[in-house]
Design a protein around this motif. Structure first.
Motif, PDB file in Angstrom:
ATOM      1  N   GLU A  98     -58.414  -1.262 -33.059  1.00 46.07           N
ATOM      2  CA  GLU A  98     -58.125  -1.241 -31.451  1.00 46.07           C
ATOM      3  C   GLU A  98     -59.676  -0.478 -31.192  1.00 46.07           C
ATOM      4  N   ALA A  99     -60.290  -0.461 -31.660  1.00 41.78           N
ATOM      5  CA  ALA A  99     -61.949   0.355 -31.187  1.00 41.78           C
ATOM      6  C   ALA A  99     -62.904  -0.609 -32.233  1.00 41.78           C
ATOM      7  N   ILE A 100     -64.345   0.034 -31.178  1.00 40.56           N
ATOM      8  CA  ILE A 100     -65.259  -1.071 -32.233  1.00 40.56           C
ATOM      9  C   ILE A 100     -66.658  -0.025 -31.731  1.00 40.56           C
ATOM     10  N   VAL A 101     -67.328   0.445 -32.373  1.00 36.53           N
ATOM     11  CA  VAL A 101     -68.877   0.669 -31.961  1.00 36.53           C
ATOM     12  C   VAL A 101     -69.706  -0.525 -31.304  1.00 36.53           C
ATOM     13  N   THR A 102     -70.653   0.170 -29.527  1.00 38.61           N
ATOM     14  CA  THR A 102     -71.071  -1.004 -29.322  1.00 38.61           C
ATOM     15  C   THR A 102     -73.038  -0.215 -29.294  1.00 38.61           C
ATOM     16  N   MET A 103     -73.591  -0.921 -28.591  1.00 40.12           N
ATOM     17  CA  MET A 103     -75.132  -0.464 -28.934  1.00 40.12           C
ATOM     18  C   MET A 103     -75.212  -0.228 -27.111  1.00 40.12           C
ATOM     19  N   GLY A 104     -74.187   0.336 -26.290  1.00 45.33           N
ATOM     20  CA  GLY A 104     -74.347   1.099 -25.342  1.00 45.33           C
ATOM     21  C   GLY A 104     -73.211  -0.246 -24.566  1.00 45.33           C
ATOM     22  N   ALA A 105     -72.708   0.243 -23.270  1.00 41.43           N
ATOM     23  CA  ALA A 105     -71.814  -0.647 -22.681  1.00 41.43           C
ATOM     24  C   ALA A 105     -72.580  -2.299 -21.854  1.00 41.43           C
ATOM     25  N   LYS A 106     -73.601  -2.608 -21.900  1.00 40.01           N
ATOM     26  CA  LYS A 106     -73.866  -3.529 -21.548  1.00 40.01           C
ATOM     27  C   LYS A 106     -73.975  -4.357 -22.601  1.00 40.01           C
ATOM     28  N   ASP A 107     -74.020  -3.999 -24.209  1.00 36.68           N
ATOM     29  CA  ASP A 107     -73.875  -4.935 -25.257  1.00 36.68           C
ATOM     30  C   ASP A 107     -72.549  -4.833 -25.620  1.00 36.68           C
ATOM     31  N   TYR A 244     -72.643  12.186 -21.427  1.00 38.55           N
ATOM     32  CA  TYR A 244     -73.336  12.632 -22.110  1.00 38.55           C
ATOM     33  C   TYR A 244     -75.222  13.170 -21.808  1.00 38.55           C
ATOM     34  N   ASN A 245     -75.655  12.368 -21.217  1.00 39.86           N
ATOM     35  CA  ASN A 245     -76.518  12.426 -21.063  1.00 39.86           C
ATOM     36  C   ASN A 245     -77.350  11.909 -21.853  1.00 39.86           C
ATOM     37  N   MET A 246     -77.421  10.900 -22.574  1.00 39.58           N
ATOM     38  CA  MET A 246     -76.921   9.561 -24.284  1.00 39.58           C
ATOM     39  C   MET A 246     -77.824   8.709 -23.746  1.00 39.58           C
ATOM     40  N   ALA A 247     -78.175   8.631 -22.500  1.00 42.77           N
ATOM     41  CA  ALA A 247     -78.440   6.726 -21.664  1.00 42.77           C
ATOM     42  C   ALA A 247     -79.346   5.998 -22.730  1.00 42.77           C
ATOM     43  N   GLY A 248     -80.706   6.982 -23.245  1.00 41.40           N
ATOM     44  CA  GLY A 248     -81.613   6.194 -24.726  1.00 41.40           C
ATOM     45  C   GLY A 248     -81.063   6.293 -25.574  1.00 41.40           C
ATOM     46  N   TRP A 249     -80.476   6.815 -26.007  1.00 43.51           N
ATOM     47  CA  TRP A 249     -79.486   6.463 -27.400  1.00 43.51           C
ATOM     48  C   TRP A 249     -78.750   5.159 -27.881  1.00 43.51           C
ATOM     49  N   ARG A 250     -78.025   4.785 -26.563  1.00 46.10           N
ATOM     50  CA  ARG A 250     -77.461   3.171 -27.197  1.00 46.10           C
ATOM     51  C   ARG A 250     -76.156   3.681 -27.602  1.00 46.10           C
ATOM     52  N   VAL A 251     -75.447   3.935 -27.169  1.00 48.12           N
ATOM     53  CA  VAL A 251     -74.208   4.292 -27.729  1.00 48.12           C
ATOM     54  C   VAL A 251     -72.867   4.211 -27.075  1.00 48.12           C
ATOM     55  N   GLY A 252     -71.836   3.119 -27.271  1.00 48.87           N
ATOM     56  CA  GLY A 252     -70.719   2.988 -26.390  1.00 48.87           C
ATOM     57  C   GLY A 252     -69.557   2.500 -26.837  1.00 48.87           C
ATOM     58  N   PHE A 253     -68.642   2.370 -26.267  1.00 48.01           N
ATOM     59  CA  PHE A 253     -68.044   1.642 -27.524  1.00 48.01           C
ATOM     60  C   PHE A 253     -66.957   0.526 -26.607  1.00 48.01           C
ATOM     61  N   CYS A 254     -65.592  -0.450 -27.236  1.00 43.77           N
ATOM     62  CA  CYS A 254     -64.508  -1.301 -26.366  1.00 43.77           C
ATOM     63  C   CYS A 254     -63.585  -0.514 -27.365  1.00 43.77           C
ATOM     64  N   VAL A 255     -62.821  -0.422 -26.564  1.00 40.70           N
ATOM     65  CA  VAL A 255     -61.276   0.251 -27.062  1.00 40.70           C
ATOM     66  C   VAL A 255     -60.273  -0.522 -26.274  1.00 40.70           C
ATOM     67  N   GLY A 256     -58.894  -1.190 -27.108  1.00 45.38           N
ATOM     68  CA  GLY A 256     -58.116  -1.294 -26.276  1.00 45.38           C
ATOM     69  C   GLY A 256     -57.312  -2.746 -27.233  1.00 45.38           C
ATOM     70  N   ASN A 257     -56.440  -4.480 -26.500  1.00 43.61           N
ATOM     71  CA  ASN A 257     -56.285  -4.976 -27.336  1.00 43.61           C
ATOM     72  C   ASN A 257     -57.009  -5.580 -28.147  1.00 43.61           C
ATOM     73  N   ARG A 258     -56.379  -5.490 -29.514  1.00 36.89           N
ATOM     74  CA  ARG A 258     -56.965  -6.238 -30.555  1.00 36.89           C
ATOM     75  C   ARG A 258     -57.520  -7.363 -31.094  1.00 36.89           C
ATOM     76  N   LYS A 259     -57.066  -8.489 -30.356  1.00 33.27           N
ATOM     77  CA  LYS A 259     -57.003  -9.616 -30.416  1.00 33.27           C
ATOM     78  C   LYS A 259     -59.035 -10.107 -29.724  1.00 33.27           C
ATOM     79  N   MET A 260     -59.148  -9.349 -28.502  1.00 32.00           N
ATOM     80  CA  MET A 260     -60.078  -9.235 -27.944  1.00 32.00           C
ATOM     81  C   MET A 260     -61.426  -8.277 -28.910  1.00 32.00           C
ATOM     82  N   ILE A 261     -60.634  -6.881 -29.565  1.00 32.80           N
ATOM     83  CA  ILE A 261     -61.611  -6.054 -30.182  1.00 32.80           C
ATOM     84  C   ILE A 261     -62.699  -6.758 -31.689  1.00 32.80           C
ATOM     85  N   ALA A 262     -60.748  -7.779 -32.085  1.00 35.49           N
ATOM     86  CA  ALA A 262     -61.299  -9.014 -33.869  1.00 35.49           C
ATOM     87  C   ALA A 262     -62.938  -9.835 -33.236  1.00 35.49           C
TER      88      ALA A 262
END
Length: 396
Positions: A98-107, A244-262
């Motif tokens: 139910e969690a995946i790391v992404t390259m920021g929210a846009k990704d 966290y003032n980490m805009a240029g670091w490009r770290v985000g997450f998508c969490v929740g529904n298992r099917k969509m995360i998969a």
């Protein structure tokens, strides 16, 4: 074929980026040695917490971290975001499913839409909106249903009308609160209504929670996953950029529904090998140990908000103070309304040396407004309101 990309199937679907017009003019003025106060692009100016930077340097010096990572994100980082959701929202999540790391929210948003939206699928969302919310749907071959949002309650009414109306129901609802650019904020009852409609009609929900921690005057933004049953239909996107003032670091997450995360994990497995591992290791430290920094960052934005709102009021431009985000969404003064947001923004730039974003850049329903980003310090913000006052006085 022109250099603009004319002739390319997907590029031809995208209009010229309206916000670039102001950026180009700002660059021209600065090239002339003119002191432009830039309140346009929402690019955080604060430093990343030093503890996080130190950890990045340490991790980057370890050759074991120089190889490909994993597209889902390293387990300890996923565990850290899951723990934060438990602590901050009382939401239980499975770090593996139910969690995946992404390259920021846009990704997260763009690739999730590619994963779950097919040709002609309708996606309902508020307008005006952050551009990727509308154009990410178009690039994924979907059909964007743009609903006006003079208030969150009115958006819910319009959404209800869409579901009650004839024809195919939306495949997904895409929302984001606190909202960019309008700064509208919602309570948990709003999310309950969205989840109720989605569950009733078999619709997915995507909540972009980029401004989760930038809340003022005692307001606390709720996670949509706090709603009972939300994980059955919804995912939420969280970003390290603003909290966290980490805009240029490009770290985000998508969490929740298992099917969509998969589905997102499957798409990403073809597209990338994940965020550079030292950045992920440093992000773990941010999530574990830097909540106090997040509160300090929020306090900085609140103070800048107050300085801007007070300065605009002194200039004769009354604007309601937002309860969230790093922006101020301002109706264009009545006597300039007929100019339109792009021309008014250009006049502010040329006459007051202040760069803002024209509302038209956020969709057809953004016209009549400009967006100020709270990305300059208090001194520079006061300078901006003084020159705006001079411009408005000369133009009266």
């Amino acid at each position: 074929m022109s250099e603009s990309g004319q002739g390319f199937y997907r590029i031809e679907k995208l209009p010229p980026y309206v916000l670039a017009v102001v950026s180009e003019r700002r660059a021209q003025l600065r090239a002339q040695q003119l002191d432009v106060v830039d309140l346009g692009m929402g690019n955080p100016d604060g430093e990343t917490p030093p503890l996080v930077v130190k950890k990045l340097v340490e991790a980057a010096q370890d050759p074991r971290n120089h190889r490909y990572s994993v597209s889902r994100g390293i387990p300890r980082l996923r565990e850290a975001i899951v723990k934060r959701y438990k602590t901050n929202y009382g939401v239980e999540l499975d770090a593996d499913k139910e969690a995946i790391v992404t390259m920021g929210a846009k990704d997260a948003l763009a690739h999730l839409l590619f994963a779950v939206i097919g040709p002609g699928d309708a996606v309902a969302s508020p307008n005006p909106a952050y551009p990727i919310h509308q154009w990410g749907v178009i690039m994924a071959e979907g059909r964007a249903i743009l609903l006006p949002m003079p208030s969150p309650a009115e958006f819910l009414n319009r959404l209800e009308d869409v579901f009650r109306g004839p024809g195919e129901k939306p495949k997904a609802i895409l929302i984001s609160f606190p909202h960019n650019p309008t700064t509208h904020c919602v309570d948990l009852d709003f999310h309950r209504e969205v989840i109720r409609m989605a569950a009733q009609h078999g619709t997915m929900v995507v909540h972009d929670f980029a401004y989760a921690d930038l809340c003022f005057d005692g307001y606390q933004a709720p996670s949509i996953l706090q709603v009972e049953g939300a994980k059955e239909v919804a995912v939420e996107i969280f970003s390290m950029s603003k909290s966290y003032n980490m805009a240029g670091w490009r770290v985000g997450f998508c969490v929740g529904n298992r099917k969509m995360i998969a589905a997102l994990a499957r798409i990403k497995s073809y597209l990338d090998y994940g965020v550079f591992q030292p950045i992920q290791i440093a992000a773990i430290l941010a999530l574990r140990e830097c909540e106090a920094d997040t509160k300090k960052i929020c306090a900085v934005y609140q103070k800048r908000r107050d300085v801007l709102i007070e300065g605009l009021a002194r200039a004769g431009w009354e604007v309601a103070p937002p309860r969230g985000t790093m922006f101020v969404w301002a109706p264009i003064p009545e006597r300039f309304r007929e100019l339109g947001s792009v021309e008014f923004a250009m006049r502010l730039l040329d006459k007051a040396l202040v760069a803002v974003s024209p509302g038209a850049g956020f969709g057809p329903m953004g016209e009549g407004h400009v967006r100020f980003a709270l990305i300059e310090n208090e001194h520079r913000t006061r300078q901006a309101t003084r020159t705006i006052k001079q411009f408005l006085t000369r133009s009266s």
